[in-house]
Structures are given as structure tokens and as C-alpha cells.
Design an enzyme around this catalytic site. Sequence first.
Site, PDB file in Angstrom:
ATOM      1  N   ASP A 189      36.523  29.698  28.785  1.00 40.37           N
ATOM      2  CA  ASP A 189      35.586  30.892  29.960  1.00 40.37           C
ATOM      3  C   ASP A 189      36.838  31.922  30.981  1.00 40.37           C
ATOM      4  O   ASP A 189      38.020  30.428  30.567  1.00 40.37           O
ATOM      5  CB  ASP A 189      35.179  31.261  30.785  1.00 40.37           C
ATOM      6  CG  ASP A 189      34.594  32.221  31.447  1.00 40.37           C
ATOM      7  OD1 ASP A 189      33.991  32.968  30.637  1.00 40.37           O
ATOM      8  OD2 ASP A 189      34.470  33.148  32.582  1.00 40.37           O
ATOM      9  N   ASP A 222      32.120  29.180  34.872  1.00 39.11           N
ATOM     10  CA  ASP A 222      30.982  29.314  33.476  1.00 39.11           C
ATOM     11  C   ASP A 222      30.852  28.488  32.269  1.00 39.11           C
ATOM     12  O   ASP A 222      30.622  28.850  31.486  1.00 39.11           O
ATOM     13  CB  ASP A 222      31.562  30.569  33.613  1.00 39.11           C
ATOM     14  CG  ASP A 222      30.780  31.729  34.400  1.00 39.11           C
ATOM     15  OD1 ASP A 222      30.342  31.722  35.098  1.00 39.11           O
ATOM     16  OD2 ASP A 222      31.502  33.035  34.435  1.00 39.11           O
ATOM     17  N   HIS A 232      31.393  34.752  39.023  1.00 39.50           N
ATOM     18  CA  HIS A 232      32.122  34.497  38.340  1.00 39.50           C
ATOM     19  C   HIS A 232      33.044  32.979  38.650  1.00 39.50           C
ATOM     20  O   HIS A 232      34.263  33.549  39.235  1.00 39.50           O
ATOM     21  CB  HIS A 232      32.604  35.636  37.065  1.00 39.50           C
ATOM     22  CG  HIS A 232      31.697  36.408  36.762  1.00 39.50           C
ATOM     23  ND1 HIS A 232      31.839  36.723  35.454  1.00 39.50           N
ATOM     24  CD2 HIS A 232      30.118  36.326  36.925  1.00 39.50           C
ATOM     25  CE1 HIS A 232      30.054  37.097  35.266  1.00 39.50           C
ATOM     26  NE2 HIS A 232      29.505  37.038  36.500  1.00 39.50           N
ATOM     27  N   HIS A 290      34.965  38.311  40.107  1.00 38.52           N
ATOM     28  CA  HIS A 290      35.054  36.836  40.065  1.00 38.52           C
ATOM     29  C   HIS A 290      35.705  36.366  42.380  1.00 38.52           C
ATOM     30  O   HIS A 290      35.875  34.687  42.518  1.00 38.52           O
ATOM     31  CB  HIS A 290      36.237  36.629  39.744  1.00 38.52           C
ATOM     32  CG  HIS A 290      37.639  37.814  38.853  1.00 38.52           C
ATOM     33  ND1 HIS A 290      37.917  37.261  40.676  1.00 38.52           N
ATOM     34  CD2 HIS A 290      37.741  38.420  37.963  1.00 38.52           C
ATOM     35  CE1 HIS A 290      39.574  38.637  39.840  1.00 38.52           C
ATOM     36  NE2 HIS A 290      38.504  38.727  39.063  1.00 38.52           N
ATOM     37  N   GLU A 311      38.515  34.768  33.249  1.00 38.90           N
ATOM     38  CA  GLU A 311      38.871  35.408  34.373  1.00 38.90           C
ATOM     39  C   GLU A 311      40.109  36.499  34.467  1.00 38.90           C
ATOM     40  O   GLU A 311      41.105  36.176  34.023  1.00 38.90           O
ATOM     41  CB  GLU A 311      38.209  35.443  36.100  1.00 38.90           C
ATOM     42  CG  GLU A 311      37.405  34.424  35.976  1.00 38.90           C
ATOM     43  CD  GLU A 311      36.182  34.908  35.615  1.00 38.90           C
ATOM     44  OE1 GLU A 311      36.278  36.253  35.853  1.00 38.90           O
ATOM     45  OE2 GLU A 311      34.922  34.214  35.108  1.00 38.90           O
TER      46      GLU A 311
END
Length: 233
Positions: A7, A155, A150, A57, A9
Amino acid sequence: MREIIFDTETTGFDPASGDRLVEIGCIELLNRVPTGRTFHAYYNPQRAMPAAAEAVHGLSDMFLSDKPLFASGVEELLAFLEDSHLVAHNARFDFGFLNHELRLCGRAEVSMDRMIDTVAIARQLHPGAKHSLDALCTRYGIDRSHRVKHGALLDAELLAQLYIELTGGRQIGLGLAQEEAKDIIRVELAENAAVRPVRPARVFQASAEELERHAAFIATLDKPLWLDEAEAA
């Protein structure tokens, strides 16, 4: 089979408009079982963090200011990824940012043939339902109570649990579940391979020598059909 759940960000939604990757988290699976090996890194995006992205985030300009550039840690990341299939939720978004960063530092992009998108799998299994990570975790009883904001590694950990459930669940060792999982992934990879960018056709031109040899060959033919058709016309 080795797979990497990952994942990212970012500073926004579109790398083409200048948005950058600021965090990546990866979980290693072997035969759909987490090995405990992970990769996690923050990167300095060399641009200001928009307030809307920070609200998602929690990664501020101050926090990222002393983090390394993506290019300085790319070798470690690629060494962890190896040539494994890469699993992400709404994977085109994550692949887009990862490949953008790789291009910026002069590295080869990750082939879309390696992409497995859990959103696409969920749509096959649960058409018409909500397919967000939160919604699917709720559907499969995966605890996400600690997910306040997040985070790439957090995640990825949730997605690893979800991916296992989507592709056979805790009974993945049973023959039927395992074959169903293989079928889902096989379809997903085939679809990704089918949408690879189409490269323009290469133009091949005959050399002067080849044209001369061709003309000499044509001269040896006895009443070729195309000449008869031309005369008839």
C-alpha cells in the site's frame, strides 16, 4: 508462490500533476501465508503536503522533512519486491505512483502483468456491494479498530488478511478453495496482461538490393495473375 501485499500514501491523487509517493508498506506472503517479513519506508516528497492529504494519513511536512528521497532507497525496495506478483487495493493507483517514482530515478517500471487488484477480485465475488477496504474488512470480520488514519504498512497488514479471505480464507489448504483462488488470480492477471500499452508497429523497409532481387524474381514469372487482372480492368 511468493506475493507482496503493498500500500502507498501520497500527496494527492495524480502523479502527472506533481503528486508524489510519501510512504510504502509491504507484506511478504508465501503460498498465501504471511512470513513476517515486511518493508516499510517514508520518503521526502520535495513538495508541500496538501491539508486534505495530511488529514487522511497524518504525514506532515515537518515529519517528512528529514526522510530520505525515494531514489536513495529504491535499491532496498526493489530487492524486497524481487519479481513477485504485487497485490494492492485499487492497484492501478498504487502502481501509478510506484512507477512514476521509478521513472523519476531512471529505473524500469514494474510491469502491469504483476498486478493483482483486490478491488477487482471483490467485484467478482460481491457484485453490487461496497468494495472499500473498510467495508470488506467488516464483511470478513477483520478487526480494523486500530485504524484511526490511513497508514501504508497498517493498511497492507489489513489487506493481507483480506486477500487471504478473498482467495480461499483460512481453509486455503483445501483443494477446492485453493483451485478457486487460483482461478480468480489467473483471470485477474490475464485481464491485466490484456491491457498492456499498445506499442506502435515497427516500419520495415526493403533495401535497394532486396528490391532489385524482388524485381528480378517477378520478371521470371509466366503471366502472373495480378497482371491479367490489371489488363482486364
